[in-house]
Motif scaffolding. Structure first.
Motif, PDB file in Angstrom:
ATOM      1  N   ILE A 147       0.859  -1.177   0.000  1.00  0.00           N
ATOM      2  CA  ILE A 147       0.000   0.000   0.000  1.00  0.00           C
ATOM      3  C   ILE A 147       0.898   1.230   0.000  1.00  0.00           C
ATOM      4  O   ILE A 147       1.796   1.351   0.831  1.00  0.00           O
ATOM      5  CB  ILE A 147      -0.929   0.029   1.226  1.00  0.00           C
ATOM      6  CG1 ILE A 147      -1.862  -1.174   1.207  1.00  0.00           C
ATOM      7  CG2 ILE A 147      -1.715   1.328   1.287  1.00  0.00           C
ATOM      8  CD1 ILE A 147      -2.709  -1.318   2.450  1.00  0.00           C
ATOM      9  N   GLY A 148       0.655   2.123  -0.946  1.00  0.00           N
ATOM     10  CA  GLY A 148       1.402   3.380  -0.997  1.00  0.00           C
ATOM     11  C   GLY A 148       0.498   4.529  -0.586  1.00  0.00           C
ATOM     12  O   GLY A 148      -0.712   4.370  -0.438  1.00  0.00           O
ATOM     13  N   LEU A 149       1.107   5.696  -0.411  1.00  0.00           N
ATOM     14  CA  LEU A 149       0.339   6.879  -0.057  1.00  0.00           C
ATOM     15  C   LEU A 149       0.459   7.913  -1.166  1.00  0.00           C
ATOM     16  O   LEU A 149       1.553   8.409  -1.439  1.00  0.00           O
ATOM     17  CB  LEU A 149       0.831   7.484   1.265  1.00  0.00           C
ATOM     18  CG  LEU A 149       0.111   8.752   1.724  1.00  0.00           C
ATOM     19  CD1 LEU A 149      -1.378   8.473   1.988  1.00  0.00           C
ATOM     20  CD2 LEU A 149       0.760   9.303   2.981  1.00  0.00           C
ATOM     21  N   GLY A 150      -0.660   8.193  -1.822  1.00  0.00           N
ATOM     22  CA  GLY A 150      -0.712   9.264  -2.806  1.00  0.00           C
ATOM     23  C   GLY A 150      -0.902  10.588  -2.086  1.00  0.00           C
ATOM     24  O   GLY A 150      -1.808  10.726  -1.272  1.00  0.00           O
ATOM     25  N   CYS A 151      -0.052  11.551  -2.371  1.00  0.00           N
ATOM     26  CA  CYS A 151      -0.017  12.784  -1.585  1.00  0.00           C
ATOM     27  C   CYS A 151      -0.643  13.989  -2.276  1.00  0.00           C
ATOM     28  O   CYS A 151      -0.614  15.097  -1.732  1.00  0.00           O
ATOM     29  CB  CYS A 151       1.428  13.076  -1.194  1.00  0.00           C
ATOM     30  SG  CYS A 151       2.158  11.757  -0.190  1.00  0.00           S
ATOM     31  N   MET A 152      -1.237  13.814  -3.455  1.00  0.00           N
ATOM     32  CA  MET A 152      -1.758  14.941  -4.212  1.00  0.00           C
ATOM     33  C   MET A 152      -2.717  15.814  -3.408  1.00  0.00           C
ATOM     34  O   MET A 152      -2.571  17.035  -3.378  1.00  0.00           O
ATOM     35  CB  MET A 152      -2.478  14.464  -5.475  1.00  0.00           C
ATOM     36  CG  MET A 152      -3.061  15.605  -6.292  1.00  0.00           C
ATOM     37  SD  MET A 152      -3.989  15.065  -7.727  1.00  0.00           S
ATOM     38  CE  MET A 152      -5.587  14.755  -6.993  1.00  0.00           C
ATOM     39  N   ALA A 153      -3.692  15.225  -2.768  1.00  0.00           N
ATOM     40  CA  ALA A 153      -4.737  15.997  -2.096  1.00  0.00           C
ATOM     41  C   ALA A 153      -4.214  16.825  -0.929  1.00  0.00           C
ATOM     42  O   ALA A 153      -4.916  17.693  -0.422  1.00  0.00           O
ATOM     43  CB  ALA A 153      -5.842  15.064  -1.612  1.00  0.00           C
ATOM     44  N   MET A 154      -2.998  16.594  -0.529  1.00  0.00           N
ATOM     45  CA  MET A 154      -2.423  17.359   0.578  1.00  0.00           C
ATOM     46  C   MET A 154      -2.149  18.802   0.201  1.00  0.00           C
ATOM     47  O   MET A 154      -2.091  19.672   1.067  1.00  0.00           O
ATOM     48  CB  MET A 154      -1.136  16.694   1.056  1.00  0.00           C
ATOM     49  CG  MET A 154      -1.362  15.332   1.630  1.00  0.00           C
ATOM     50  SD  MET A 154       0.196  14.560   2.080  1.00  0.00           S
ATOM     51  CE  MET A 154      -0.380  12.969   2.628  1.00  0.00           C
ATOM     52  N   SER A 155      -1.954  19.057  -1.093  1.00  0.00           N
ATOM     53  CA  SER A 155      -1.617  20.424  -1.503  1.00  0.00           C
ATOM     54  C   SER A 155      -2.279  20.850  -2.816  1.00  0.00           C
ATOM     55  O   SER A 155      -2.067  21.976  -3.251  1.00  0.00           O
ATOM     56  CB  SER A 155      -0.096  20.562  -1.646  1.00  0.00           C
ATOM     57  OG  SER A 155       0.383  19.696  -2.652  1.00  0.00           O
ATOM     58  N   HIS A 156      -3.076  19.979  -3.428  1.00  0.00           N
ATOM     59  CA  HIS A 156      -3.580  20.288  -4.765  1.00  0.00           C
ATOM     60  C   HIS A 156      -4.843  19.485  -5.063  1.00  0.00           C
ATOM     61  O   HIS A 156      -4.986  18.354  -4.629  1.00  0.00           O
ATOM     62  CB  HIS A 156      -2.499  19.933  -5.797  1.00  0.00           C
ATOM     63  CG  HIS A 156      -2.918  20.111  -7.217  1.00  0.00           C
ATOM     64  ND1 HIS A 156      -2.953  21.339  -7.825  1.00  0.00           N
ATOM     65  CD2 HIS A 156      -3.331  19.224  -8.143  1.00  0.00           C
ATOM     66  CE1 HIS A 156      -3.346  21.189  -9.080  1.00  0.00           C
ATOM     67  NE2 HIS A 156      -3.586  19.913  -9.292  1.00  0.00           N
ATOM     68  N   GLY A 157      -5.732  20.099  -5.831  1.00  0.00           N
ATOM     69  CA  GLY A 157      -6.805  19.345  -6.447  1.00  0.00           C
ATOM     70  C   GLY A 157      -8.133  19.304  -5.727  1.00  0.00           C
ATOM     71  O   GLY A 157      -9.150  19.079  -6.349  1.00  0.00           O
ATOM     72  N   TYR A 158      -8.166  19.501  -4.436  1.00  0.00           N
ATOM     73  CA  TYR A 158      -9.421  19.382  -3.693  1.00  0.00           C
ATOM     74  C   TYR A 158      -9.603  20.580  -2.765  1.00  0.00           C
ATOM     75  O   TYR A 158      -9.785  20.429  -1.567  1.00  0.00           O
ATOM     76  CB  TYR A 158      -9.457  18.085  -2.891  1.00  0.00           C
ATOM     77  CG  TYR A 158      -9.389  16.865  -3.757  1.00  0.00           C
ATOM     78  CD1 TYR A 158     -10.512  16.445  -4.469  1.00  0.00           C
ATOM     79  CD2 TYR A 158      -8.211  16.150  -3.896  1.00  0.00           C
ATOM     80  CE1 TYR A 158     -10.454  15.327  -5.287  1.00  0.00           C
ATOM     81  CE2 TYR A 158      -8.145  15.031  -4.712  1.00  0.00           C
ATOM     82  CZ  TYR A 158      -9.269  14.627  -5.398  1.00  0.00           C
ATOM     83  OH  TYR A 158      -9.212  13.522  -6.197  1.00  0.00           O
ATOM     84  N   GLY A 159      -9.529  21.778  -3.309  1.00  0.00           N
ATOM     85  CA  GLY A 159      -9.702  22.968  -2.499  1.00  0.00           C
ATOM     86  C   GLY A 159      -8.374  23.478  -1.953  1.00  0.00           C
ATOM     87  O   GLY A 159      -7.308  23.214  -2.513  1.00  0.00           O
TER      88      GLY A 159
END
Length: 86
Positions: A17-29
């Motif tokens: 299992i990996g951790l996708g980090c996009m939503a931490m700084s981009h894409g969802y507000g």
């Protein structure tokens, strides 16, 4: 956490299992709180995650910097996937 070999021609071992980090700084507000995201990334590692995903476009650069800062103390224990060039 189980590990696996990434791909079929590699010996690169990562957590299953990996951790996708996009939503931490981009894409969802608005970007999430930086200190909280660093804590989240380090907690994921404490739970066995060794594979983290980021990209230049998630900011730009902001997410890669966040992931780099969070993983700096344990950088020899993890693998980071990053994407570039749209």
């Amino acid at each position: 956490m189980k590990n696996r070999i990434l791909g079929t021609t590699s010996s690169l071992e990562v957590s299953s299992i990996g951790l996708g980090c996009m939503a931490m700084s981009h894409g969802y507000g608005e970007p999430a709180d930086k200190k909280e995201m660093i804590k989240l990334i380090r907690t994921a590692h404490d739970l066995g995650v060794t594979f983290f995903d980021t990209a230049e476009v998630y900011g730009p650069y902001t997410n890669e910097e966040l992931v780099g800062e969070a993983l700096e103390p344990i950088r020899n224990e993890v693998k980071i996937a990053t994407k570039f060039g749209i």
